[in-house]
Scaffold this motif. Structure first.
Motif: not given
Ligand SMILES: *[C@@H]1O[C@H](CO)[C@@H](O)[C@H](O)[C@H]1NC(C)=O
Ligand SMILES: *[C@@H]1O[C@H](CO)[C@@H](O)[C@H](O)[C@H]1NC(C)=O
Length: 414
Positions: A35, A37, A78, A80, A82
């Motif tokens: 993942v 960001n 995703l 959010n 990412s």
């Molecule tokens: C966005 O979502 C993913 C999976 O749910 C997670 O691993 C990741 O840390 C999140 N990114 C942020 C910036 O919160």
């Protein structure tokens, strides 16, 4: 003007800092999800952001839309903001960038340099040698590391220290193969060594895999311990190699020959650990001395001559006797003069015997002369009346040399 320049300089510093801070090197294990960001992006839609990537799968920069598409199985954005790579592969190595606009209109960029890795199986030494022969090249074994990425390297260690191939005493044949489907590497490294005569009798070899990525741990094979054997002592079909672990008896001086009053040092070398107990044998009889690896014979005399050997006794290895060496006393120049004086009495005896014989001979001769003279005197008396003429002639001859005697004879006559 000055204020504008200052602001411009700060903007440059900040942008450089931003670029440096925004760029990250990441490593991810093959097959695992990753993942990334997107910095500065709102956590929830609606978002203004763009992911683009340049990897082994793309020909140039590829822009991913948040709406999804055919790339979803490889990488998708995703909710959010990412980016998710569900199962990263070798082809996903490359650069990933995101540009996001915050709610108050500020743009933030993030950049990732992604590299992937796979940990190979524990390296192994296949076809290890059963023993090594000193003085000739021996194949120790082949170290194999299978299924790693990136390739990494294999290296050998001898007794814990790195073995550097020098093409002479140590040489390595390396082979790198890549699996046609998985793209993972198989490394092979065949080690050849020429153990030195008189070197370590039980060298320990091990092999290590060093990953091609920093901050990844090396992997080590189980060590193999081999025995080094000496060269064949006898030729022919019954030739047998000799283990170097044999107990060695070292003599100083090397010849084992020493001058009377000199010093001989016998050292018993047994390579086993812990050191064994050493006893000494002279002419087949144990010497009543406390155990010691060194036997010092100082001020040697004839009683020190003989055959010496040492016996190394080890609790777990039993006893082993060294080869025997003989110690002899040599005659130096000084020694020779001593021998001459020792020979002196012999010669004296001979001279004395000759002197006695000579004396006896002279005595015998004198007695003989006296006897002859007496006999002649008597004969003269007896012959005188019969052969006067003959005697006269004889006397005349004798008178030339024996005048006094003749005169005496005449005087002693009738
Ligand atoms: C966005 O979502 C993913 C999976 O749910 C997670 O691993 C990741 O840390 C999140 N990114 C942020 C910036 O919160
Ligand atoms: C990332 O890796 C490269 C070499 O691959 C290196 O030059 C660079 O300094 C690294 N950057 C960071 C932030 O560690």
């Amino acid at each position: 003007m000055a204020t504008g320049a200052t602001v411009g300089a700060w903007a440059l510093v900040l942008s450089l800092w931003g670029a440096a801070a925004g760029s990250r090197n990441l490593t991810a294990q093959i097959g695992k999800p990753l993942v990334l960001n997107c910095k500065g992006a709102p956590k929830k839609p609606p978002q203004q952001l763009e992911w683009k990537l340049n990897t082994g799968r793309t020909e140039a920069w590829k822009v991913l839309s948040p709406q999804g598409g055919p790339w979803d199985s490889v990488a998708r954005v995703l909710p959010n903001g990412s980016l998710l790579l569900p199962a990263i592969g070798i082809q996903d190595e490359g650069t990933f960038r995101c540009r996001a606009m915050s709610q108050n209109g500020k743009e933030t960029k993030s950049s990732y340099q992604v590299r992937v890795y796979q940990i190979p199986g524990k390296p192994e030494i296949v076809d290890p040698a059963s023993k090594l022969t000193a003085g000739v090249p021996n194949k120790v074994g082949t170290c194999v590391s299978e299924g790693g990425y990136p390739a990494g390297t294999l290296s050998w260690h001898l007794d814990g220290k790195p073995l550097i191939p020098d093409g002479k005493g140590v040489s390595v044949k390396e082979e790198t193969r890549r699996h046609p489907e998985t793209g993972l590497f198989t490394l092979r490294s065949e080690l050849m060594v020429t153990p030195a005569l008189g070197g370590a009798p039980h060298p320990t070899f091990s092999c290590s895999f060093s990953p091609g990525l920093p901050r990844r741990r090396a992997l080590h094979t189980a060590p193999i311990q081999l025995s080094v054997w000496g060269k064949q002592r006898w030729g022919g079909p019954l030739a047998r190699p000799v283990p170097l672990e044999e107990v060695q008896l070292v003599v100083k001086p090397e010849s084992g020959a020493v001058a009377l009053g000199g010093t001989v040092t016998l050292t018993c070398e047994a390579p086993t650990q812990p050191p064994p107990q050493i006893h000494w044998i002279k002419d087949g009889t144990p010497l009543p001395l406390p155990p010691s690896a060194v036997l010092l014979l100082s001020e040697v005399g004839p009683q020190d001559e003989g055959t010496y050997s040492c016996v190394a006794t080890h609790r777990s290895h039993g006893s082993q006797e060294s080869q025997a060496v003989s110690i002899s006393i040599i005659e130096t120049v000084e020694e020779g003069s001593t021998a001459g004086s020792v020979g002196g009495p012999g010669l004296g005896t001979l001279a004395l015997a000759l002197g006695i014989l000579g004396g006896l001979g002279i005595v015998a001769l004198l007695i003989g002369i006296i006897m002859w003279r007496r006999w002649r005197h008597q004969g003269e008396k007896r012959k005188a009346p019969e052969n006067q003429d003959e005697e006269e002639e004889e006397r005349a001859e004798l008178n030339q040399s024996e005048e006094p005697e003749a005169a005496e004879s005449n005087a002693g006559g009738p």
